[in-house]
Design a protein around this motif. Structure first.
Motif, mmCIF file in Angstrom:
data_model
loop_
_atom_site.group_PDB
_atom_site.id
_atom_site.type_symbol
_atom_site.label_atom_id
_atom_site.label_comp_id
_atom_site.label_asym_id
_atom_site.label_seq_id
_atom_site.Cartn_x
_atom_site.Cartn_y
_atom_site.Cartn_z
ATOM 1 N N PHE A 589 0.825 -1.201 0.000
ATOM 2 C CA PHE A 589 0.000 0.000 0.000
ATOM 3 C C PHE A 589 0.861 1.253 0.000
ATOM 4 N N GLY A 590 0.261 2.336 -0.435
ATOM 5 C CA GLY A 590 0.935 3.625 -0.471
ATOM 6 C C GLY A 590 0.553 4.485 0.722
ATOM 7 N N PRO A 591 0.915 5.784 0.690
ATOM 8 C CA PRO A 591 0.585 6.689 1.800
ATOM 9 C C PRO A 591 -0.915 6.714 2.078
ATOM 10 N N GLN A 592 -1.256 6.849 3.356
ATOM 11 C CA GLN A 592 -2.651 6.821 3.788
ATOM 12 C C GLN A 592 -3.039 8.142 4.439
ATOM 13 N N GLN A 593 -4.340 8.364 4.541
ATOM 14 C CA GLN A 593 -4.866 9.575 5.161
ATOM 15 C C GLN A 593 -5.659 9.217 6.410
ATOM 16 N N PRO A 594 -5.700 10.100 7.387
ATOM 17 C CA PRO A 594 -6.416 9.801 8.636
ATOM 18 C C PRO A 594 -7.891 9.492 8.400
ATOM 19 N N ASP A 595 -8.370 8.477 9.106
ATOM 20 C CA ASP A 595 -9.795 8.124 9.134
ATOM 21 C C ASP A 595 -10.346 7.731 7.770
ATOM 22 N N ARG A 596 -9.467 7.392 6.854
ATOM 23 C CA ARG A 596 -9.874 6.771 5.597
ATOM 24 C C ARG A 596 -9.119 5.452 5.501
ATOM 25 N N THR A 597 -9.796 4.438 5.083
ATOM 26 C CA THR A 597 -9.175 3.125 5.002
ATOM 27 C C THR A 597 -9.017 2.726 3.544
ATOM 28 N N GLU A 598 -8.296 1.630 3.348
ATOM 29 C CA GLU A 598 -8.184 1.035 2.030
ATOM 30 C C GLU A 598 -8.648 -0.406 2.150
ATOM 31 N N GLY A 599 -9.463 -0.839 1.215
ATOM 32 C CA GLY A 599 -10.008 -2.181 1.337
ATOM 33 C C GLY A 599 -10.443 -2.758 0.004
ATOM 34 N N ARG A 600 -10.738 -4.047 0.035
ATOM 35 C CA ARG A 600 -11.265 -4.724 -1.154
ATOM 36 C C ARG A 600 -12.715 -4.292 -1.366
ATOM 37 N N TYR A 601 -13.042 -4.064 -2.631
ATOM 38 C CA TYR A 601 -14.393 -3.594 -2.937
ATOM 39 C C TYR A 601 -14.880 -4.265 -4.221
ATOM 40 N N PRO A 602 -15.875 -5.172 -4.096
ATOM 41 C CA PRO A 602 -16.539 -5.612 -2.867
ATOM 42 C C PRO A 602 -15.637 -6.527 -2.028
ATOM 43 N N ASP A 603 -16.127 -6.959 -0.883
ATOM 44 C CA ASP A 603 -15.339 -7.769 0.043
ATOM 45 C C ASP A 603 -14.765 -9.001 -0.652
ATOM 46 N N GLY A 604 -13.459 -9.234 -0.423
ATOM 47 C CA GLY A 604 -12.808 -10.420 -0.955
ATOM 48 C C GLY A 604 -12.387 -10.322 -2.398
ATOM 49 N N ALA A 605 -12.758 -9.241 -3.107
ATOM 50 C CA ALA A 605 -12.413 -9.102 -4.524
ATOM 51 C C ALA A 605 -10.952 -8.681 -4.668
ATOM 52 N N SER A 606 -10.445 -8.754 -5.888
ATOM 53 C CA SER A 606 -9.053 -8.376 -6.146
ATOM 54 C C SER A 606 -8.938 -6.937 -6.615
ATOM 55 N N THR A 607 -9.965 -6.144 -6.357
ATOM 56 C CA THR A 607 -9.939 -4.701 -6.627
ATOM 57 C C THR A 607 -9.949 -3.962 -5.302
ATOM 58 N N TRP A 608 -8.987 -3.051 -5.123
ATOM 59 C CA TRP A 608 -8.845 -2.273 -3.891
ATOM 60 C C TRP A 608 -9.273 -0.841 -4.149
ATOM 61 N N ARG A 609 -9.941 -0.247 -3.154
ATOM 62 C CA ARG A 609 -10.394 1.133 -3.239
ATOM 63 C C ARG A 609 -10.161 1.830 -1.898
ATOM 64 N N PHE A 610 -10.067 3.165 -1.933
ATOM 65 C CA PHE A 610 -10.062 3.946 -0.704
ATOM 66 C C PHE A 610 -11.505 4.115 -0.233
ATOM 67 N N LEU A 611 -11.716 3.913 1.062
ATOM 68 C CA LEU A 611 -13.053 3.948 1.641
ATOM 69 C C LEU A 611 -13.174 5.165 2.547
ATOM 70 N N ASP A 612 -14.200 5.972 2.329
ATOM 71 C CA ASP A 612 -14.369 7.198 3.107
ATOM 72 C C ASP A 612 -14.814 6.913 4.534
ATOM 73 N N SER A 613 -15.464 5.777 4.767
ATOM 74 C CA SER A 613 -15.948 5.428 6.106
ATOM 75 C C SER A 613 -15.371 4.073 6.500
ATOM 76 N N PRO A 614 -14.481 4.030 7.502
ATOM 77 C CA PRO A 614 -13.925 2.744 7.935
ATOM 78 C C PRO A 614 -15.023 1.777 8.373
ATOM 79 N N THR A 615 -14.848 0.491 8.027
ATOM 80 C CA THR A 615 -15.862 -0.514 8.370
ATOM 81 C C THR A 615 -15.209 -1.732 9.020
ATOM 82 N N PRO A 616 -14.513 -1.566 10.158
ATOM 83 C CA PRO A 616 -13.884 -2.734 10.784
ATOM 84 C C PRO A 616 -14.921 -3.775 11.186
ATOM 85 N N SER A 617 -14.636 -5.037 10.814
ATOM 86 C CA SER A 617 -15.513 -6.173 11.128
ATOM 87 C C SER A 617 -16.892 -6.036 10.499
#
Length: 726
Positions: A589-617
């Motif tokens: 991963f590259g540089p990150q910003q506070p309170d924004r996460t990076e994740g697979r979108y949709p879940d488990g896919a091989s495409t990653w996106r920056f997410l404006d709202s963290p969704t742990p668990s």
């Protein structure tokens, strides 16, 4: 204690003078030291003098004994008689007892050194003492232990390797990483000569400091045959600030050049399809030159029409007429670009670092392989393109002139056996994680076309992009050489699904990693590992009894992990099986910003996106995906001045990207030697920042001085200067 002034590019300086001697004379432009001196405390020096040292790239260091790797015979003709020669360039007798040498493999047994080396004397360390004495009976300055005999013996590589010299406490004292290509003397690879240092005062980490011996077999235990007192100028580290120029671009070209004895004149020779013509390069802070007197010379290549092939090289000449060029064998070798060129849509789609049973090469061997696919809508000829296993080795292995039709695949065997044919590369892949990269031809700018890094992997498990729209590679259960990766199921049902590296609130829950089971069965994570280091993939262990149900999430926070994730410069997350050697998932991963996460979108896919709202668990579908075209996206590239500047102990470098790009940000010495890579990955558009803490890639603190930092993408490049004060 005795202290010395040290100037960039010099290994050893004049002996210490009496304590009342002063730093009366030195040449600012060449930072060439005329005197050195004894002082009890360097902090007692006048602040004005310390500032002048800083401004000219001169640092004050303890006057340590200078033992230099001075000659290397790594591939002699016929029966291989290897040796390494050390030279005492200091004015002191040095006890080498307990010192040792190694090649580039830490697993090899160190070769211990013993005895005392007097000033101006040599010590030869042979691979095989008996064989060496048969070939060099007159050499008496021989270390009693060799490095090649016995059950744990080793030898130096012929295409590339390292000679590393360590002190008894394990501190690295000197190191030479040589090659048999590029600017390194190729005649030392099996033609008879050894690799000899031109002068012990030179930086032996630089290829330009070495030459092939004029005597077959070299000169072990004696003065090098290529020794020069009046050293030629240095001309190296050329750079083009616009990787892919357009028809209306004025293209700044820089080169680092200086002479040890006095002024140097530098010219840029440019051939825009009409023969080479020279133009002066300046170091006066005008006409595109960033700063006066920093030994970085600049010239501007004017705009040319689309399709024009522009070749160029730099030449530096000293006061005695000695000349050196960049590239070293110019004009036979040159840098170039084609105006308006757009690289083809070639992709490295799959690699297999440990091939035990999957597919044999034409010689019946199970070798590592790299798969390239043409995802362009036109046929592409690969002739002159390069394949490599590092982002900074842009000309490692040249591909043959083969046509690749749209959608067609090509396998290249990474077996380090180029003699077996044009599709057998001169390097191998590592199962512990490595880089794969494809570069354009020299005439088309030698820019990166496609490349990525992978993590630790198991046997017969490939790494590739499951679909053309995938943004990150995955472990594939069934390697598909020459076929679509969509045919293979994913190797691991569990994956890294989302992570956070920083928040505005901080605290023990600031960083976290979310694991997701995308499979149909429960997965036992007991004994599996999470880590943020490729070299140490077992930093945190999942407790026994940790079972993840299908479509379930598990979030592990920083206070449990025992480590945090970097925000400013990016990093890697690795998920490894309980056997500690089989990778389940990884993500660079590259540089990150506070309170924004990076994740697979949709879940488990091989495409990653920056997410404006963290969704742990929880599912990432619940978050808003950051779109590249939203407000706040910069209109152009920019590299800002670091702040604070001067700084101690760390500084922030901000930059902006108008679109998704592969970004490389490095810190360099005045000589152009790379100290630290702060970022080296594909990044989304936006305003970003990285932090440099004043250490090199090995984590060692660097001294006070002037340093360069450079931002490079496929379409942009810019360099700025910063000052570190300890």
């Amino acid at each position: 204690m005795c202290w010395k002034l040290r100037a960039a590019g010099f290994r050893s300086l004049t002996p210490c003078l009496p304590s009342n001697a002063g730093p009366e004379r030195f040449d600012r432009h060449r930072v060439f030291i005329k005197t050195s001196f004894n002082i009890r405390n360097p902090l007692m020096l006048p602040k004005s003098f310390l500032a002048l040292c800083l401004a000219t790239g001169v640092s004050i260091v303890p006057a340590a004994a200078e033992i230099v790797i001075n000659e290397i015979m790594y591939n002699s003709p016929g029966e291989d008689v290897e040796f390494v020669e050390l030279y005492n360039a200091s004015d002191q007798s040095i006890d080498l007892t307990g010192w040792y040498i190694l090649d580039d493999n830490d697993a090899h047994l160190p070769c211990l050194i013993s005895g005392t080396l007097e000033p101006g004397e040599y010590l030869v360390i042979a691979q095989d003492i008996v064989l060496f004495r048969q070939n060099y009976p007159g050499v008496t300055s021989l270390n009693p232990q060799d490095y090649g005999t016995g059950s744990q013996g080793w030898g130096l590589g012929n295409s590339a390797d390292a000679v590393r010299l360590y002190r008894p406490d394990g501190t690295l004292h000197d190191a030479v990483y040589y090659q048999d290509r590029g600017e390194w003397p190729v005649a030392a690879d099996g033609d008879g000569p050894s690799l000899e240092l031109l002068n012990p005062a030179l930086d032996n980490a630089l290829a330009a400091s070495w030459a092939a011996s004029t005597v077959d077999g070299g000169t072990p235990g004696a003065r090098n045959s290529v020794f020069v007192g009046d050293l030629p100028p240095v001309c190296r580290d050329g750079s083009r600030q616009i990787p892919l120029p357009a028809h209306d671009d004025r293209v700044p070209v820089t080169v680092f050049a200086f002479d040890y004895e006095g002024p140097v004149s530098v010219e840029l020779f440019v051939n825009a399809e009409g023969g080479y013509s020279p133009q002066p390069m300046s170091d006066d802070g005008t006409q595109g030159d960033a700063a006066a007197g920093d030994s970085v010379f600049t010239a501007i290549i004017p705009p040319h029409p689309d399709g024009t092939l522009v070749k160029y090289y730099a030449s530096a000449t000293d006061q005695t007429g000695q000349t050196r060029t960049w590239p070293a064998r110019a004009p036979l070798e040159y840098a170039a670009y084609t105006v308006g060129h757009v690289p083809p849509g070639l992709r490295i789609t799959e690699v297999l670092p440990i091939n035990d049973t999957i597919i044999q090469d034409p010689f019946g061997d199970y070798e590592d392989w790299i798969e390239i696919q043409n995802q362009d809508d036109r046929t592409v000829n690969l002739g002159g393109m390069y394949l490599g296993n590092a982002f900074d080795q842009t000309t490692r292995f040249m591909l043959p002139p083969l046509d690749l039709a749209p959608g067609q695949f090509l396998l290249v065997w990474a077996d380090n056996q180029p003699e077996q044919g044009p599709l057998h590369a001169n390097f191998k892949l590592s199962g512990s994680g490595e880089t794969v990269a494809l570069f354009e031809t020299t005439d088309r700018g030698n820019v990166l076309i496609h490349g990525w890094r992978y993590g630790v992997t198991g046997r017969n498990i490939s790494i590739g992009f499951p679909h053309p729209e995938s943004t990150a590679p995955e472990f594939l259960a069934l390697p598909t050489p020459g076929r679509s990766n969509a045919e293979s199921p994913l190797f691991s049902p569990v994956c890294i699904n989302e992570f956070q590296t920083t928040s505005n609130f901080g605290g023990p829950k600031d960083d976290w990693i979310e694991i997701y089971n995308r499979g149909a069965e429960p997965f036992d994570l007991s004994g599996c590992f999470l880590s943020d280091k490729r070299g140490n993939n077992t930093k945190w262990r999942f407790p026994d009894g940790t079972v993840l149900q299908p479509e379930a999430f598990l979030t592990v926070y920083e206070d449990v992990l025992g480590f945090g994730l970097p925000s400013e410069r990016g990093g890697v997350i690795m998920l490894t099986a309980a056997d500690s050697i089989t990778g389940l998932d990884f993500y660079d991963f590259g540089p990150q910003q506070p309170d924004r996460t990076e994740g697979r979108y949709p879940d488990g896919a091989s495409t990653w996106r920056f997410l404006d709202s963290p969704t742990p668990s929880a599912s990432n579908i619940a978050s808003v995906v950051h779109e590249n075209g939203s407000s706040g996206i910069p209109a152009d590239f920019r590299l800002e001045q670091n702040f604070p500047n001067p700084f101690n102990p760390e500084t922030v470098v901000r930059y902006q990207l108008p679109r998704r790009e592969r970004v490389r940000i490095g810190v360099y010495t005045l000589l152009g030697t790379r100290l630290r890579i702060l970022a080296d990955e594909i990044q989304e558009a936006g305003c970003r920042e990285v932090v440099w803490d004043g250490t090199d890639d090995a984590g060692k603190a660097v001294s006070s001085g002037i340093y360069f930092y450079r931002l490079e993408t496929e379409a942009f490049g810019q360099t700025r200067k910063m000052i570190l004060i300890r």
